[in-house]
Design a protein around this motif. Structure first.
Motif, PDB file in Angstrom:
ATOM      1  N   PRO A  21      10.433  33.381 101.584  1.00 52.04           N
ATOM      2  CA  PRO A  21       9.619  34.495 101.068  1.00 52.04           C
ATOM      3  C   PRO A  21      10.400  35.804 101.012  1.00 52.04           C
ATOM      4  O   PRO A  21      10.224  36.597 100.080  1.00 52.04           O
ATOM      5  N   VAL A  22      11.266  36.024 101.997  1.00 52.40           N
ATOM      6  CA  VAL A  22      12.082  37.240 102.000  1.00 52.40           C
ATOM      7  C   VAL A  22      13.101  37.190 100.868  1.00 52.40           C
ATOM      8  O   VAL A  22      13.319  38.186 100.160  1.00 52.40           O
ATOM      9  N   ALA A  23      13.732  36.033 100.689  1.00 51.44           N
ATOM     10  CA  ALA A  23      14.701  35.880  99.598  1.00 51.44           C
ATOM     11  C   ALA A  23      14.023  36.028  98.245  1.00 51.44           C
ATOM     12  O   ALA A  23      14.584  36.631  97.321  1.00 51.44           O
ATOM     13  N   ALA A  24      12.816  35.480  98.107  1.00 54.17           N
ATOM     14  CA  ALA A  24      12.072  35.635  96.852  1.00 54.17           C
ATOM     15  C   ALA A  24      11.780  37.103  96.592  1.00 54.17           C
ATOM     16  O   ALA A  24      11.912  37.586  95.460  1.00 54.17           O
TER      17      ALA A  24
ATOM     18  N   ALA B 196       6.045  37.493  95.052  1.00 55.27           N
ATOM     19  CA  ALA B 196       7.387  37.017  94.705  1.00 55.27           C
ATOM     20  C   ALA B 196       7.542  35.523  94.974  1.00 55.27           C
ATOM     21  O   ALA B 196       8.125  34.792  94.164  1.00 55.27           O
ATOM     22  N   THR B 197       7.026  35.072  96.107  1.00 50.08           N
ATOM     23  CA  THR B 197       7.135  33.648  96.443  1.00 50.08           C
ATOM     24  C   THR B 197       6.368  32.797  95.440  1.00 50.08           C
ATOM     25  O   THR B 197       6.871  31.773  94.942  1.00 50.08           O
ATOM     26  N   THR B 198       5.146  33.212  95.125  1.00 52.49           N
ATOM     27  CA  THR B 198       4.321  32.464  94.175  1.00 52.49           C
ATOM     28  C   THR B 198       4.952  32.450  92.787  1.00 52.49           C
ATOM     29  O   THR B 198       5.041  31.403  92.127  1.00 52.49           O
ATOM     30  N   TRP B 199       5.390  33.624  92.336  1.00 51.31           N
ATOM     31  CA  TRP B 199       5.979  33.733  90.995  1.00 51.31           C
ATOM     32  C   TRP B 199       7.269  32.924  90.901  1.00 51.31           C
ATOM     33  O   TRP B 199       7.510  32.233  89.901  1.00 51.31           O
ATOM     34  N   ARG B 200       8.077  33.006  91.939  1.00 52.60           N
ATOM     35  CA  ARG B 200       9.359  32.295  91.891  1.00 52.60           C
ATOM     36  C   ARG B 200       9.153  30.783  91.855  1.00 52.60           C
ATOM     37  O   ARG B 200       9.874  30.069  91.151  1.00 52.60           O
ATOM     38  N   LEU B 201       8.163  30.294  92.592  1.00 48.84           N
ATOM     39  CA  LEU B 201       7.883  28.864  92.578  1.00 48.84           C
ATOM     40  C   LEU B 201       7.299  28.415  91.239  1.00 48.84           C
ATOM     41  O   LEU B 201       7.620  27.330  90.738  1.00 48.84           O
ATOM     42  N   ALA B 202       6.458  29.272  90.648  1.00 49.96           N
ATOM     43  CA  ALA B 202       5.757  28.877  89.426  1.00 49.96           C
ATOM     44  C   ALA B 202       6.553  29.172  88.160  1.00 49.96           C
ATOM     45  O   ALA B 202       6.502  28.409  87.189  1.00 49.96           O
ATOM     46  N   VAL B 203       7.273  30.298  88.154  1.00 50.66           N
ATOM     47  CA  VAL B 203       7.940  30.758  86.932  1.00 50.66           C
ATOM     48  C   VAL B 203       9.451  30.835  87.097  1.00 50.66           C
ATOM     49  O   VAL B 203      10.217  30.375  86.256  1.00 50.66           O
TER      50      VAL B 203
END
Length: 378
Positions: A303-306, A344-351
């Motif tokens: 999550p921090v990296a995202a 950021a975590t959600t967006w990075r995983l999804a998009v």
């Protein structure tokens, strides 16, 4: 930094973590009341003040170097892409000021600095490191001389879109008299470019980067102390401007030009050689330490990296949120950071790539694609 090898492709988790440190640090300065409140909030504000924005700028140069690794006939296209990227980021910065935020927006300066470093994108690491060090020392002296000769004072008004009709005032503010003057701050990007040329995945390289940063940060404080103490700087300033001259001075990107001794101070956002070298050093130390973290730890920091992978998006969202809800509390900082990590975590995983990063990146790539490869210059 002794390696001349280019960092291999692939995302560096340590760099994303360092970006997260930078963005959280800048949020802290915008949201926390100040170091006088004491406790954790005061300590976080004190540590972040001046250093977070310097880290942000060094990482901008590092990211720029990683994004322009192509060589040969692709260089003209890459330069065009960087130019477009810088202009778009600068325009976004002007728009954010128009949105009514009370914070000092870095993006317009940041975007213009991209353009300044264009000629140096493919220099080798050692040449870039030497240039960056010389720039961070000499650029403040040049700024001091020019501002003194021209009678230019610090500009406390932030440039907006309306300033595009006043190009002279806009250029003067962004280059010399604003909160993040490009004349000095371009040195941070050059330093980041130098770091982008070495392999931060190698622990010995990351240790050298961290060690060089710690040495620069500590040395600059010592030099400032010697100049102001045994060197006579403090006595000269207090004798001329009063006993509280140094304590009461509030810097806004530059120092006054009525005494050369101001160039010896190391206070946040004073823009002096000790200030720029100290903050550049702390930036290198953070990057090196983050890249030294073992995978057994970083796997729990996704999550921090995202959060750190989309600094433009989250910085912009943070600034807009403060324009709508201007408060100064530790709770508000926690809300901004936690919501940013969740998004950021959600967006990075999804998009994948952050939304603003995608928009700016695609525009830069489209502009670069229009440049014929045959026009590339080595």
């Amino acid at each position: 930094m002794t390696s001349g090898r280019v960092v291999p492709s692939g995302r560096l988790v340590g760099v994303d973590l360092a970006r997260a440190v930078a963005v959280v640090g800048m949020m802290s300065i915008h949201v926390l009341p100040g170091e006088e409140v004491g406790g954790f909030a005061g300590a976080l504000y004190s540590v972040s003040h001046g250093r977070a924005s310097g880290l942000f700028a060094v990482l901008a140069g590092l990211s720029l170097g990683l994004a322009t690794r192509r060589g040969g006939d692709a260089r003209a296209a890459a330069r065009t892409g960087v130019l477009v990227r810088g202009l778009l980021i600068a325009l976004l910065g002007l728009v954010l000021v128009d949105a009514g935020s009370r914070v000092a927006i870095i993006l317009a300066y940041y975007g213009v600095a991209f353009v300044v470093v264009l000629p140096f994108l493919w220099w080798p690491a050692r040449r870039l490191a030497v240039l960056a060090g010389a720039w961070l020392v000499l650029a403040p002296l040049l700024s001091f001389a020019v501002r003194g000769a021209s009678g230019l004072d610090a500009q406390y008004e932030q440039p907006t879109l309306g300033w595009l009709a006043r190009p002279g005032d806009l250029l003067e503010t962004l280059a010399l008299t604003g909160y993040y003057p490009v004349v000095g701050w371009a040195g941070y990007l050059l330093l980041g470019l130098a770091v982008s040329k070495v392999d931060l995945r190698e622990s010995t390289v990351a240790m050298r980067v961290a060690g060089a940063g710690a040495l620069a940060a500590g040395s600059s404080w010592i030099v400032s102390g010697l100049l102001l103490g045994p060197g006579g700087g403090r006595a000269a300033l207090t004798g001329r401007f009063g006993a509280s001259a140094l304590d009461a001075q509030d810097y806004y990107g530059t120092v006054p030009t009525d005494s050369r001794w101001w160039l010896a101070v190391v206070e946040p956002h004073s823009g002096t050689p000790p200030d720029l070298l100290h903050t550049a050093g702390t930036a290198l130390a953070v990057v090196g330490v983050c890249c030294l973290l073992p995978s057994t730890l970083t796997r729990f920091l996704h999550p921090v990296a995202a959060f750190g992978s989309m600094p433009l998006t989250l910085y912009t969202a943070h600034v807009l949120a403060l324009a709508a809800w201007p408060r100064e509390t530790t709770t508000l900082l926690a809300v901004h950071v936690l919501l940013g990590m969740l998004f950021a975590t959600t967006w990075r995983l999804a998009v994948g790539r952050g939304p603003l990063e995608q928009v700016v990146g695609r525009a830069a790539a489209a502009a670069g694609a229009r440049v014929p490869r045959s026009t590339g210059v080595r």
